[in-house]
Design a protein around this motif. Structure first.
Motif, PDB file in Angstrom:
ATOM      1  N   GLU A  24       0.850  -0.971  -0.064  1.00 28.52           N
ATOM      2  CA  GLU A  24      -0.004   0.065  -0.069  1.00 28.52           C
ATOM      3  C   GLU A  24       0.930   1.448  -0.028  1.00 28.52           C
ATOM      4  O   GLU A  24       0.588   2.148  -0.882  1.00 28.52           O
ATOM      5  CB  GLU A  24      -1.071   0.185   1.261  1.00 28.52           C
ATOM      6  N   LEU A  25       2.014   1.136   1.001  1.00 30.17           N
ATOM      7  CA  LEU A  25       2.749   2.177   0.868  1.00 30.17           C
ATOM      8  C   LEU A  25       3.791   2.611  -0.144  1.00 30.17           C
ATOM      9  O   LEU A  25       4.535   3.536  -0.487  1.00 30.17           O
ATOM     10  CB  LEU A  25       3.489   2.319   2.176  1.00 30.17           C
ATOM     11  N   TRP A  26       4.467   1.553  -0.827  1.00 27.85           N
ATOM     12  CA  TRP A  26       5.553   1.431  -1.629  1.00 27.85           C
ATOM     13  C   TRP A  26       4.969   0.272  -2.886  1.00 27.85           C
ATOM     14  O   TRP A  26       5.640  -0.631  -2.927  1.00 27.85           O
ATOM     15  CB  TRP A  26       6.463   1.080  -0.871  1.00 27.85           C
ATOM     16  N   PRO A  27       4.092   0.808  -3.573  1.00 25.70           N
ATOM     17  CA  PRO A  27       3.550  -0.187  -4.754  1.00 25.70           C
ATOM     18  C   PRO A  27       5.020  -0.765  -5.686  1.00 25.70           C
ATOM     19  O   PRO A  27       4.876  -1.858  -6.160  1.00 25.70           O
ATOM     20  CB  PRO A  27       2.668   0.655  -5.636  1.00 25.70           C
ATOM     21  N   ALA A  28       6.123   0.107  -5.743  1.00 25.70           N
ATOM     22  CA  ALA A  28       6.991  -0.464  -6.722  1.00 25.70           C
ATOM     23  C   ALA A  28       7.973  -1.160  -6.190  1.00 25.70           C
ATOM     24  O   ALA A  28       8.655  -1.857  -6.747  1.00 25.70           O
ATOM     25  CB  ALA A  28       7.728   0.989  -7.100  1.00 25.70           C
ATOM     26  N   LEU A  29       7.664  -1.384  -4.607  1.00 23.96           N
ATOM     27  CA  LEU A  29       8.767  -2.460  -4.113  1.00 23.96           C
ATOM     28  C   LEU A  29       8.183  -3.952  -4.387  1.00 23.96           C
ATOM     29  O   LEU A  29       7.006  -4.046  -4.206  1.00 23.96           O
ATOM     30  CB  LEU A  29       8.609  -2.076  -2.523  1.00 23.96           C
ATOM     31  N   GLN A  30       9.275  -4.602  -4.788  1.00 23.70           N
ATOM     32  CA  GLN A  30       8.912  -6.167  -5.015  1.00 23.70           C
ATOM     33  C   GLN A  30       9.341  -6.819  -3.793  1.00 23.70           C
ATOM     34  O   GLN A  30      10.562  -6.852  -3.351  1.00 23.70           O
ATOM     35  CB  GLN A  30       9.579  -6.421  -6.154  1.00 23.70           C
ATOM     36  N   ILE A  31       8.629  -7.754  -3.170  1.00 24.88           N
ATOM     37  CA  ILE A  31       8.911  -8.788  -2.233  1.00 24.88           C
ATOM     38  C   ILE A  31       9.531  -9.978  -2.859  1.00 24.88           C
ATOM     39  O   ILE A  31       8.751 -10.672  -3.361  1.00 24.88           O
ATOM     40  CB  ILE A  31       7.708  -9.082  -1.138  1.00 24.88           C
ATOM     41  N   VAL A  32      10.747 -10.084  -2.917  1.00 25.68           N
ATOM     42  CA  VAL A  32      11.259 -11.345  -4.016  1.00 25.68           C
ATOM     43  C   VAL A  32      11.321 -12.370  -2.910  1.00 25.68           C
ATOM     44  O   VAL A  32      11.548 -13.604  -3.713  1.00 25.68           O
ATOM     45  CB  VAL A  32      12.622 -10.863  -4.284  1.00 25.68           C
ATOM     46  N   ALA A  33      11.053 -12.374  -1.528  1.00 27.03           N
ATOM     47  CA  ALA A  33      11.235 -13.503  -0.689  1.00 27.03           C
ATOM     48  C   ALA A  33      10.550 -13.337   0.729  1.00 27.03           C
ATOM     49  O   ALA A  33      10.976 -12.289   1.069  1.00 27.03           O
ATOM     50  CB  ALA A  33      12.900 -14.215  -0.704  1.00 27.03           C
ATOM     51  N   GLU A  34      10.151 -14.286   1.083  1.00 25.09           N
ATOM     52  CA  GLU A  34       9.662 -14.504   2.732  1.00 25.09           C
ATOM     53  C   GLU A  34      10.229 -15.646   3.330  1.00 25.09           C
ATOM     54  O   GLU A  34      10.106 -16.950   2.889  1.00 25.09           O
ATOM     55  CB  GLU A  34       8.047 -14.516   2.727  1.00 25.09           C
ATOM     56  N   VAL A  35      10.993 -15.558   4.456  1.00 31.32           N
ATOM     57  CA  VAL A  35      11.666 -16.879   5.156  1.00 31.32           C
ATOM     58  C   VAL A  35      11.392 -16.661   6.464  1.00 31.32           C
ATOM     59  O   VAL A  35      10.604 -15.614   7.193  1.00 31.32           O
ATOM     60  CB  VAL A  35      13.236 -16.676   5.004  1.00 31.32           C
ATOM     61  N   ARG A  36      11.270 -17.908   7.306  1.00 34.76           N
ATOM     62  CA  ARG A  36      10.986 -18.108   8.650  1.00 34.76           C
ATOM     63  C   ARG A  36      12.227 -17.732   9.614  1.00 34.76           C
ATOM     64  O   ARG A  36      11.754 -17.835  10.825  1.00 34.76           O
ATOM     65  CB  ARG A  36      10.592 -19.557   8.493  1.00 34.76           C
ATOM     66  N   ASN A  37      13.742 -17.854   9.390  1.00 33.95           N
ATOM     67  CA  ASN A  37      14.583 -17.749  10.451  1.00 33.95           C
ATOM     68  C   ASN A  37      15.670 -16.858   9.886  1.00 33.95           C
ATOM     69  O   ASN A  37      15.823 -16.737   8.697  1.00 33.95           O
ATOM     70  CB  ASN A  37      14.833 -19.029  10.813  1.00 33.95           C
ATOM     71  N   GLY A  38      16.715 -16.875  10.706  1.00 34.46           N
ATOM     72  CA  GLY A  38      17.807 -15.962  10.421  1.00 34.46           C
ATOM     73  C   GLY A  38      18.607 -16.882   9.067  1.00 34.46           C
ATOM     74  O   GLY A  38      19.365 -16.181   8.374  1.00 34.46           O
ATOM     75  N   ARG A  39      18.755 -18.115   9.192  1.00 34.66           N
ATOM     76  CA  ARG A  39      19.427 -18.560   8.580  1.00 34.66           C
ATOM     77  C   ARG A  39      19.073 -18.686   7.077  1.00 34.66           C
ATOM     78  O   ARG A  39      19.918 -18.671   6.118  1.00 34.66           O
ATOM     79  CB  ARG A  39      19.828 -20.218   8.684  1.00 34.66           C
ATOM     80  N   GLU A  40      17.845 -18.849   6.592  1.00 33.35           N
ATOM     81  CA  GLU A  40      17.294 -18.759   5.546  1.00 33.35           C
ATOM     82  C   GLU A  40      17.440 -17.287   4.847  1.00 33.35           C
ATOM     83  O   GLU A  40      17.489 -17.067   3.855  1.00 33.35           O
ATOM     84  CB  GLU A  40      15.653 -19.116   5.631  1.00 33.35           C
ATOM     85  N   ALA A  41      17.068 -16.354   5.736  1.00 31.96           N
ATOM     86  CA  ALA A  41      17.485 -15.022   5.397  1.00 31.96           C
ATOM     87  C   ALA A  41      18.905 -14.855   4.881  1.00 31.96           C
ATOM     88  O   ALA A  41      19.065 -13.997   3.899  1.00 31.96           O
ATOM     89  CB  ALA A  41      17.335 -14.008   6.571  1.00 31.96           C
ATOM     90  N   ILE A  42      19.888 -15.438   5.473  1.00 34.98           N
ATOM     91  CA  ILE A  42      21.230 -15.245   5.042  1.00 34.98           C
ATOM     92  C   ILE A  42      21.353 -15.759   3.659  1.00 34.98           C
ATOM     93  O   ILE A  42      21.898 -15.191   2.702  1.00 34.98           O
ATOM     94  CB  ILE A  42      21.999 -15.832   5.765  1.00 34.98           C
ATOM     95  N   GLU A  43      20.830 -16.974   3.482  1.00 31.57           N
ATOM     96  CA  GLU A  43      20.746 -17.656   2.279  1.00 31.57           C
ATOM     97  C   GLU A  43      20.189 -17.141   1.131  1.00 31.57           C
ATOM     98  O   GLU A  43      20.726 -16.851  -0.132  1.00 31.57           O
ATOM     99  CB  GLU A  43      20.140 -19.102   2.400  1.00 31.57           C
ATOM    100  N   GLN A  44      18.996 -16.436   1.355  1.00 31.23           N
ATOM    101  CA  GLN A  44      18.202 -15.663   0.143  1.00 31.23           C
ATOM    102  C   GLN A  44      18.828 -14.386  -0.019  1.00 31.23           C
ATOM    103  O   GLN A  44      18.748 -13.929  -1.239  1.00 31.23           O
ATOM    104  CB  GLN A  44      16.836 -15.602   0.740  1.00 31.23           C
ATOM    105  N   VAL A  45      19.282 -13.685   1.000  1.00 25.52           N
ATOM    106  CA  VAL A  45      20.033 -12.377   0.578  1.00 25.52           C
ATOM    107  C   VAL A  45      21.232 -12.611  -0.365  1.00 25.52           C
ATOM    108  O   VAL A  45      21.429 -12.017  -1.219  1.00 25.52           O
ATOM    109  CB  VAL A  45      20.207 -11.568   1.743  1.00 25.52           C
ATOM    110  N   ARG A  46      21.931 -13.843   0.146  1.00 26.89           N
ATOM    111  CA  ARG A  46      23.077 -14.212  -0.816  1.00 26.89           C
ATOM    112  C   ARG A  46      22.722 -14.495  -2.166  1.00 26.89           C
ATOM    113  O   ARG A  46      23.283 -14.049  -3.078  1.00 26.89           O
ATOM    114  CB  ARG A  46      23.785 -15.287  -0.088  1.00 26.89           C
ATOM    115  N   LEU A  47      21.586 -15.232  -2.294  1.00 31.83           N
ATOM    116  CA  LEU A  47      21.087 -15.593  -3.597  1.00 31.83           C
ATOM    117  C   LEU A  47      20.697 -14.421  -4.501  1.00 31.83           C
ATOM    118  O   LEU A  47      21.001 -14.167  -5.859  1.00 31.83           O
ATOM    119  CB  LEU A  47      20.190 -16.657  -3.431  1.00 31.83           C
TER     120      LEU A  47
END
Length: 267
Positions: A24-47
Motif C-alpha cells: 500500500e505504501l510502496w507499490p513499486a517495491l517487490q517482495i522477492v522472498a519471505e523466510v522463517r528464520n535467520g539462516r534462511e534470510a542469509i541464504e536468500q540475501v546471498r542468492l
C-alpha cells in the motif's frame, strides 16, 4: 529497476501484514522472498541480493541481529536492513540516532510510512547501508537487556502494548490481572477504566515479559500463569497440594501449582 525486499519473520501472519502494508505504501517495491528464520534470510540475501531486508529480531535459531552480522559480510550488493522488534520501552542507541532502521510490533501504518520514506531517500541518493559490526554488537547487547536477559537494574515495565480490535492499546501494568502463556504468545487479561474485563494476545513469551515486571507486584503461580498480587481476592486450597486463585472482578479460577504454593502459606 524497482527495488526489491526480503521479509524474515517466523510468523506467517506477521509477514502477510507487513507485505500488505508495504504494498500500500510502496507499490513499486517487490517482495522477492519471505523466510522463517535467520539462516534462511542469509541464504536468500546471498542468492537474490535484494536492496532491503526486514528482519525480525527474535527468530528461532539464528536471531535477526546475528543474521544481520553475517549478511553484512556477504559479497556483492549490500542490503539496507530494517529490524522488527517487540521492544520499544528501552532506549536503543543505534536506533535512536537514526543509524539503523527499526519497526515496533505491532507495526503501525504511520511508523512504517516514516521508515519507507527514509529508505526511499537512501535508495534515491544511493547511500550505502550502515553495517557497523560495533553497532550490531551494541544492538545485540541492548536487545538482550530489553528482553530481561541481563541488566537487573532496569526499571520495571509500566505499559504493555497490545492490538485490540485493530487498534494499538497501551495497557498500564497495574491494571493487568494476570498473564497466561499461549505457546510463544502471552494472553494479557486486564481491567478497563469502567471495571469491565478485557484480554489480548501479545507476541512475547511469558518468561520474557515476566522479567520486565515488578517482582513485588507480579508473581508466577504456575508454569503458564503470572498474577497481579494486588488483584487477588482469595486463594482456595485444594486436597492435593494445589490451589486456585480468584481475582477481583473476574470469573476465572487460576491454578497454583505445588511449586508455588509456598507463596500463599499465610493466606
Amino acid at each position: 529497476m524497482n527495488p526489491r525486499a526480503l521479509i524474515a519473520d517466523d510468523e506467517p501472519l506477521l509477514r502477510e501484514v507487513l507485505r500488505r502494508r508495504l504494498a500500500e505504501l510502496w507499490p513499486a517495491l517487490q517482495i522477492v522472498a519471505e523466510v522463517r528464520n535467520g539462516r534462511e534470510a542469509i541464504e536468500q540475501v546471498r542468492l537474490l541480493q535484494p536492496e532491503l531486508c526486514f528482519l525480525d529480531v527474535h527468530m528461532p535459531g539464528l536471531s535477526g541481529v546475528e543474521a544481520a552480522r553475517q549478511i553484512a559480510q556477504l559479497p556483492g550488493r549490500q542490503t539496507h536492513l530494517v529490524f522488527v522488534t517487540a521492544f520499544e520501552q528501552y532506549a536503543l542507541q543505534a536506533f535512536e540516532h537514526g543509524v539503523l532502521d527499526y519497526l515496533v510490533k505491532p507495526v503501525t501504518p504511520t511508523r512504517l510510512a516514516e521508515t519507507v520514506r527514509r529508505l526511499q531517500a537512501r535508495l534515491d541518493y544511493a547511500q550505502a547501508p550502515v553495517h557497523s559490526e560495533q553497532l550490531l554488537q551494541q544492538l545485540a547487547a541492548q536487545l538482550a537487556r530489553a528482553a530481561g536477559e541481563a541488566s537487573p537494574g532496569l526499571a520495571p515495565l509500566r505499559w504493555v502494548r497490545a492490538t485490540v480490535a485493530g487498534a494499538l492499546r497501551m495497557i498500564p501494568v497495574e491494571a493487568i490481572a494476570y498473564l497466561r502463556a499461549d505457546t510463544k504468545y502471552t494472553l494479557v487479561a486486564w481491567r478497563e477504566d469502567d471495571g469491565s474485563s478485557a484480554e489480548a494476545l501479545i507476541r512475547l513469551p511469558l518468561k520474557e515479559l515476566l522479567a520486565q515486571l515488578d517482582g513485588t507486584q507480579f508473581v508466577q503461580v504456575h508454569r503458564a500463569v503470572v498474577v497481579n498480587l494486588s488483584l487477588i481476592q482469595s486463594v482456595l486450597r485444594g486436597d492435593n497440594e494445589t490451589a486456585e486463585i480468584l481475582l477481583k472482578g473476574r470469573p476465572e479460577r487460576l491454578p497454583v501449582s505445588r511449586s508455588y504454593l509456598h507463596l500463599f502459606r499465610e493466606m
